[in-house]
Design an enzyme around this catalytic site. Structure first.
Site, mmCIF file in Angstrom:
data_model
loop_
_atom_site.group_PDB
_atom_site.id
_atom_site.type_symbol
_atom_site.label_atom_id
_atom_site.label_comp_id
_atom_site.label_asym_id
_atom_site.label_seq_id
_atom_site.Cartn_x
_atom_site.Cartn_y
_atom_site.Cartn_z
ATOM 1 N N HIS A 1 0.821 -1.203 0.000
ATOM 2 C CA HIS A 1 0.000 0.000 0.000
ATOM 3 C C HIS A 1 0.862 1.263 0.000
ATOM 4 O O HIS A 1 1.991 1.277 0.496
ATOM 5 C CB HIS A 1 -0.940 -0.004 1.191
ATOM 6 C CG HIS A 1 -2.040 -1.000 1.054
ATOM 7 N ND1 HIS A 1 -3.165 -0.959 1.824
ATOM 8 C CD2 HIS A 1 -2.211 -2.061 0.213
ATOM 9 C CE1 HIS A 1 -3.982 -1.954 1.489
ATOM 10 N NE2 HIS A 1 -3.393 -2.638 0.512
ATOM 11 N N GLU B 1 0.586 3.989 1.728
ATOM 12 C CA GLU B 1 0.929 4.477 3.064
ATOM 13 C C GLU B 1 2.152 3.754 3.606
ATOM 14 O O GLU B 1 3.025 4.356 4.232
ATOM 15 C CB GLU B 1 -0.259 4.290 4.024
ATOM 16 C CG GLU B 1 -1.501 5.037 3.610
ATOM 17 C CD GLU B 1 -2.423 4.241 2.686
ATOM 18 O OE1 GLU B 1 -3.610 4.603 2.591
ATOM 19 O OE2 GLU B 1 -1.976 3.262 2.048
ATOM 20 N N CYS C 1 -6.432 1.940 4.964
ATOM 21 C CA CYS C 1 -7.124 0.720 5.383
ATOM 22 C C CYS C 1 -6.783 0.414 6.841
ATOM 23 O O CYS C 1 -5.942 1.080 7.461
ATOM 24 C CB CYS C 1 -6.744 -0.446 4.467
ATOM 25 S SG CYS C 1 -5.061 -1.070 4.755
ATOM 26 N N CYS D 1 -2.953 -0.487 7.348
ATOM 27 C CA CYS D 1 -2.089 0.698 7.261
ATOM 28 C C CYS D 1 -2.293 1.597 8.477
ATOM 29 O O CYS D 1 -1.339 2.205 8.972
ATOM 30 C CB CYS D 1 -2.360 1.468 5.972
ATOM 31 S SG CYS D 1 -1.761 0.611 4.495
#
Length: 136
Positions: free
Chosen positions: A67, A69, A95, A98
Site C-alpha cells: 500500500h 501508506e 485501510c 495501514c
C-alpha cells in the site's frame, strides 16, 4: 492568473501525483508524509521490488500490492524531535492494516480525499487519537 495553493492542497496534489506512479491495475493510491511543511516521504501502491505487477480484471482485492501508506512510511525520514505535527496526505482513507502502522509513528493528522470503503481504518485512527480530515 492562478492562485497559489495552500499547504493542504499542495500536499494533496503531491499525493495525487504519487498515485500516478502506481502499478496496481485496480486502484491508484498515493501518500505523502509531511513534517513542518516539508515532505519527508512519499509512496504509491504496487508490487514489491523485483516482483511482477499483478493484473486485475475485477474488483477483488490485490494480495501482492504494498500500500501507498506503507511505502511512504518505509521511505520517510521522520525527525521525532521536530516541532509541529507530522501529517500524512493520502488519496484514499488508509485501510485498517495501514492505520495500525500509522499509529506506531509520530503522525498525528491524516488527510484523505476519497473513502476506501471496506476495511477502512477510520475508527482505529480515531480511537488512537489521530485527527482525520477529508480534503475535497
Amino acid at each position: 492568473m492562478s492562485t497559489r495553493p495552500g499547504w493542504d492542497e499542495y500536499f494533496m496534489l503531491l499525493a495525487e501525483q504519487a498515485a500516478k506512479r502506481s502499478t496496481c491495475s485496480r486502484l491508484h493510491v498515493g501518500a505523502v508524509v509531511v513534517q513542518n511543511n516539508r515532505v519527508v516521504g512519499t509512496g504509491y501502491n504496487g508490487a514489491p521490488q523485483n516482483i511482477p505487477h499483478c493484473e486485475h480484471f475485477d474488483d477483488t482485492p490485490c494480495t501482492i500490492s504494498v500500500h501507498a501508506e506503507v511505502n511512504a512510511l518505509l521511505h520517510a525520514r521522520i525527525d521525532e524531535g521536530a516541532w509541529g505535527p507530522t501529517k500524512m496526505y493520502c488519496t484514499h482513507m488508509p485501510c485498517f492494516e495501514c492505520s495500525k502502522l500509522i499509529l506506531n509513528t509520530p503522525i498525528t493528522i491524516v488527510y484523505f480525499r476519497d473513502y476506501y470503503g471496506r476495511n477502512s481504518g477510520h475508527d482505529l485512527l480515531y480511537q488512537g487519537g489521530v485527527i482525520i480530515d477529508r480534503v475535497p
